[in-house]
Design a protein around this motif. Sequence first.
Motif, mmCIF file in Angstrom:
data_model
loop_
_atom_site.group_PDB
_atom_site.id
_atom_site.type_symbol
_atom_site.label_atom_id
_atom_site.label_comp_id
_atom_site.label_asym_id
_atom_site.label_seq_id
_atom_site.Cartn_x
_atom_site.Cartn_y
_atom_site.Cartn_z
ATOM 1 N N ARG A 12 0.869 -1.382 0.052
ATOM 2 C CA ARG A 12 0.153 -0.041 -0.180
ATOM 3 C C ARG A 12 0.822 1.196 -0.170
ATOM 4 N N ILE A 13 2.024 1.398 0.664
ATOM 5 C CA ILE A 13 3.068 2.366 0.870
ATOM 6 C C ILE A 13 3.590 2.475 -0.495
ATOM 7 N N ILE A 14 4.054 1.390 -1.300
ATOM 8 C CA ILE A 14 4.667 1.736 -2.645
ATOM 9 C C ILE A 14 3.779 2.207 -3.574
ATOM 10 N N ASP A 15 2.580 1.536 -3.531
ATOM 11 C CA ASP A 15 1.430 2.015 -4.521
ATOM 12 C C ASP A 15 1.265 3.690 -4.104
ATOM 13 N N ALA A 16 1.116 3.972 -2.940
ATOM 14 C CA ALA A 16 0.661 5.518 -2.972
ATOM 15 C C ALA A 16 2.035 6.393 -3.106
ATOM 16 N N ALA A 17 3.285 5.897 -2.967
ATOM 17 C CA ALA A 17 4.490 6.620 -3.246
ATOM 18 C C ALA A 17 4.636 6.376 -4.795
ATOM 19 N N ILE A 18 4.175 5.504 -5.515
ATOM 20 C CA ILE A 18 4.373 5.436 -7.166
ATOM 21 C C ILE A 18 3.133 6.601 -7.484
ATOM 22 N N GLY A 19 2.135 6.668 -6.884
ATOM 23 C CA GLY A 19 1.100 7.622 -7.366
ATOM 24 C C GLY A 19 1.433 8.967 -6.997
ATOM 25 N N GLY A 25 6.630 14.323 -8.762
ATOM 26 C CA GLY A 25 7.835 14.028 -8.879
ATOM 27 C C GLY A 25 8.681 13.389 -7.839
ATOM 28 N N LEU A 26 9.768 12.541 -8.180
ATOM 29 C CA LEU A 26 10.442 11.744 -7.005
ATOM 30 C C LEU A 26 11.112 12.845 -6.045
ATOM 31 N N ARG A 27 11.680 13.827 -6.681
ATOM 32 C CA ARG A 27 12.307 14.984 -5.624
ATOM 33 C C ARG A 27 11.272 15.511 -4.489
ATOM 34 N N LYS A 28 10.094 15.666 -5.216
ATOM 35 C CA LYS A 28 9.183 16.198 -4.069
ATOM 36 C C LYS A 28 8.754 15.110 -3.017
ATOM 37 N N LEU A 29 8.754 13.918 -3.358
ATOM 38 C CA LEU A 29 8.373 12.670 -2.486
ATOM 39 C C LEU A 29 9.167 12.848 -1.274
ATOM 40 N N THR A 30 8.353 13.263 -0.102
ATOM 41 C CA THR A 30 8.817 13.026 1.070
ATOM 42 C C THR A 30 8.315 11.725 1.919
ATOM 43 N N LEU A 31 9.058 11.340 2.830
ATOM 44 C CA LEU A 31 8.338 10.299 3.726
ATOM 45 C C LEU A 31 7.240 11.001 4.735
ATOM 46 N N ARG A 32 7.291 12.074 5.039
ATOM 47 C CA ARG A 32 6.428 12.782 5.753
ATOM 48 C C ARG A 32 5.335 12.785 5.100
ATOM 49 N N LEU A 34 4.317 11.106 2.402
ATOM 50 C CA LEU A 34 3.522 9.712 2.386
ATOM 51 C C LEU A 34 3.017 9.029 3.340
ATOM 52 N N ALA A 35 3.643 9.177 4.693
ATOM 53 C CA ALA A 35 3.263 8.750 5.812
ATOM 54 C C ALA A 35 1.739 9.350 6.133
ATOM 55 N N GLN A 36 1.737 10.765 5.964
ATOM 56 C CA GLN A 36 0.212 11.147 6.152
ATOM 57 C C GLN A 36 -0.735 10.536 5.108
ATOM 58 N N VAL A 44 7.157 3.789 10.700
ATOM 59 C CA VAL A 44 6.658 2.485 9.753
ATOM 60 C C VAL A 44 7.133 2.595 8.494
ATOM 61 N N ILE A 45 7.441 3.596 7.765
ATOM 62 C CA ILE A 45 7.985 3.483 6.340
ATOM 63 C C ILE A 45 9.467 3.146 6.529
ATOM 64 N N VAL A 46 10.033 3.579 7.571
ATOM 65 C CA VAL A 46 11.536 3.536 7.660
ATOM 66 C C VAL A 46 11.703 2.037 8.165
ATOM 67 N N ASN A 47 10.778 1.638 8.938
ATOM 68 C CA ASN A 47 10.968 0.257 9.613
ATOM 69 C C ASN A 47 10.790 -0.828 8.176
ATOM 70 N N LEU A 48 9.978 -0.423 7.312
ATOM 71 C CA LEU A 48 9.913 -1.413 6.316
ATOM 72 C C LEU A 48 10.727 -1.162 5.037
ATOM 73 N N PHE A 49 11.309 -0.020 4.764
ATOM 74 C CA PHE A 49 12.217 0.284 3.690
ATOM 75 C C PHE A 49 13.550 0.816 3.909
#
Length: 90
Positions: A12-19, A25-32, A34-36, A44-49
């Motif tokens: 689910r996290i990967i799907d959301a991140a790809i979307g 764009g990848l440069r603007k993708l932040t873990l924060r 994405l988590a939101q 959770v994201i750091v534990n998984l990836f």
Amino acid sequence: MTTPPPALHGQRIIDAAIGMAAVQGLRKLTLRDLAQTVGRSTIVIVNLFGSKPGLLLAMGEAALERDTDFHVQFCQSVVGLEPGRDIWSP
């Protein structure tokens, strides 16, 4: 209510991140962000990836797998067609 397994969370996290990356764009993708979006913590994201590069690697692997699946299905759908045949006409 049962908790989904970690692999399902990961997908689910990967799907959301790809979307998100497709839109901003990848440069603007932040873990924060994405988590939101997925309703989880950055922990959770750091534990998984492991990190953003780990997430990017997982995104690339998922995209490659989807692309491979598409091409396998496409090639199977055209088996037996004559070369040069217009597949769009009846």
